[in-house]
Design a protein around this motif. Structure first.
Motif, mmCIF file in Angstrom:
data_model
loop_
_atom_site.group_PDB
_atom_site.id
_atom_site.type_symbol
_atom_site.label_atom_id
_atom_site.label_comp_id
_atom_site.label_asym_id
_atom_site.label_seq_id
_atom_site.Cartn_x
_atom_site.Cartn_y
_atom_site.Cartn_z
ATOM 1 N N ILE A 1 52.892 54.296 43.528
ATOM 2 C CA ILE A 1 51.471 54.041 43.802
ATOM 3 C C ILE A 1 51.045 52.670 43.276
ATOM 4 C CG2 ILE A 1 49.105 54.807 43.326
ATOM 5 C CD1 ILE A 1 50.656 56.554 45.319
ATOM 6 N N GLY A 2 51.491 52.319 42.059
ATOM 7 C CA GLY A 2 51.140 51.022 41.480
ATOM 8 C C GLY A 2 49.646 50.743 41.545
ATOM 9 N N LEU A 3 49.290 49.650 42.199
ATOM 10 C CA LEU A 3 47.883 49.252 42.330
ATOM 11 C C LEU A 3 47.329 49.512 43.733
ATOM 12 C CD1 LEU A 3 48.031 45.834 40.435
ATOM 13 C CD2 LEU A 3 47.117 48.004 39.581
ATOM 14 N N LEU A 4 48.043 50.299 44.530
ATOM 15 C CA LEU A 4 47.620 50.533 45.916
ATOM 16 C C LEU A 4 46.244 51.179 46.026
ATOM 17 C CD1 LEU A 4 50.931 51.703 47.602
ATOM 18 C CD2 LEU A 4 49.728 49.540 47.921
ATOM 19 N N ASP A 5 45.860 51.970 45.045
ATOM 20 C CA ASP A 5 44.574 52.652 45.118
ATOM 21 C C ASP A 5 43.430 51.833 44.512
ATOM 22 O OD1 ASP A 5 45.464 52.887 42.511
ATOM 23 O OD2 ASP A 5 44.839 54.967 42.277
ATOM 24 N N ARG A 6 43.703 50.594 44.160
ATOM 25 C CA ARG A 6 42.690 49.739 43.529
ATOM 26 C C ARG A 6 42.168 48.701 44.521
ATOM 27 N NH1 ARG A 6 42.995 49.621 37.656
ATOM 28 N NH2 ARG A 6 41.193 48.271 38.005
ATOM 29 N N LYS A 7 40.923 48.272 44.318
ATOM 30 C CA LYS A 7 40.329 47.214 45.137
ATOM 31 C C LYS A 7 40.396 45.867 44.435
ATOM 32 C CE LYS A 7 37.254 50.221 47.656
ATOM 33 N NZ LYS A 7 35.893 50.593 47.999
ATOM 34 N N GLY A 8 40.817 45.887 43.174
ATOM 35 C CA GLY A 8 40.922 44.662 42.400
ATOM 36 C C GLY A 8 41.279 44.974 40.963
ATOM 37 N N LEU A 9 41.449 43.929 40.179
ATOM 38 C CA LEU A 9 41.731 44.040 38.754
ATOM 39 C C LEU A 9 40.699 43.228 37.990
ATOM 40 C CD1 LEU A 9 45.603 43.506 38.452
ATOM 41 C CD2 LEU A 9 44.338 45.552 37.836
ATOM 42 N N HIS A 10 40.357 43.682 36.805
ATOM 43 C CA HIS A 10 39.525 42.889 35.907
ATOM 44 C C HIS A 10 40.434 41.922 35.139
ATOM 45 C CE1 HIS A 10 35.934 45.203 36.683
ATOM 46 N NE2 HIS A 10 36.650 46.308 36.558
ATOM 47 N N SER A 11 39.872 40.896 34.571
ATOM 48 C CA SER A 11 40.661 39.867 33.899
ATOM 49 C C SER A 11 41.441 40.393 32.702
ATOM 50 C CB SER A 11 39.769 38.706 33.461
ATOM 51 O OG SER A 11 38.789 39.170 32.550
ATOM 52 N N ASP A 12 41.026 41.524 32.124
ATOM 53 C CA ASP A 12 41.726 42.048 30.947
ATOM 54 C C ASP A 12 42.662 43.209 31.275
ATOM 55 O OD1 ASP A 12 39.708 43.846 31.568
ATOM 56 O OD2 ASP A 12 39.263 44.308 29.476
ATOM 57 N N GLU A 13 42.886 43.510 32.558
ATOM 58 C CA GLU A 13 43.717 44.646 32.954
ATOM 59 C C GLU A 13 45.113 44.222 33.369
ATOM 60 O OE1 GLU A 13 40.828 47.997 34.784
ATOM 61 O OE2 GLU A 13 41.208 46.284 36.107
ATOM 62 N N ALA A 14 46.068 45.154 33.190
ATOM 63 C CA ALA A 14 47.446 44.929 33.613
ATOM 64 C C ALA A 14 48.127 46.256 33.860
ATOM 65 C CB ALA A 14 48.216 44.146 32.549
ATOM 66 N N LEU A 15 49.035 46.273 34.806
ATOM 67 C CA LEU A 15 49.891 47.423 35.051
ATOM 68 C C LEU A 15 51.307 47.011 34.682
ATOM 69 C CD1 LEU A 15 50.269 50.304 36.226
ATOM 70 C CD2 LEU A 15 50.768 49.190 38.414
#
Length: 113
Positions: free
Chosen positions: A27-41
């Motif tokens: 799934i990774g980041l497929l369900d996201r519309k974006g990332l905030h500057s302090d986020e990481a997977l």
């Protein structure tokens, strides 16, 4: 989890989360519309990624077991593939522009904790 570039003394992310199971890696980041500057997977294990069906570009830092940077993919766009990094153990997916902002380079030491 916090992710730091120890070599450069820069913060990469304050709010990292792991993707260590097959389902979470898929799934990774497929369900996201974006990332905030302090986020990481942090995807482990991972030697390369795909951006199929992603909605936004990201930066990706590939590290080996010791935390050394073995590959960088700045601003990889949707529907692209990263190179394969045989020595990589994990991929850190972050907001596009973070590699440049943190001055991260191959060989730098990354601390995840």
């Amino acid at each position: 989890m916090t992710i730091r570039n120890v070599t450069r003394g820069t913060l990469i992310a304050n709010a990292g989360w792991p993707a260590a199971t097959p389902f979470k890696r898929m799934i990774g980041l497929l369900d996201r519309k974006g990332l905030h500057s302090d986020e990481a997977l942090v995807i482990t294990p991972c030697r390369g990624i795909h951006m199929l069906f992603m909605k936004f570009p990201i930066d990706v830092i590939f590290i080996d077991r010791a935390g050394a940077v073995v590959g960088l993919c700045p601003h990889i766009r949707p529907f692209r593939f990263s190179p394969f990094f045989p020595q990589a153990r994990s991929a850190i997916e972050i907001l596009a522009g973070t590699i440049a902002a943190s001055r991260t380079q191959r060989g730098d030491s990354i601390q995840i904790g």
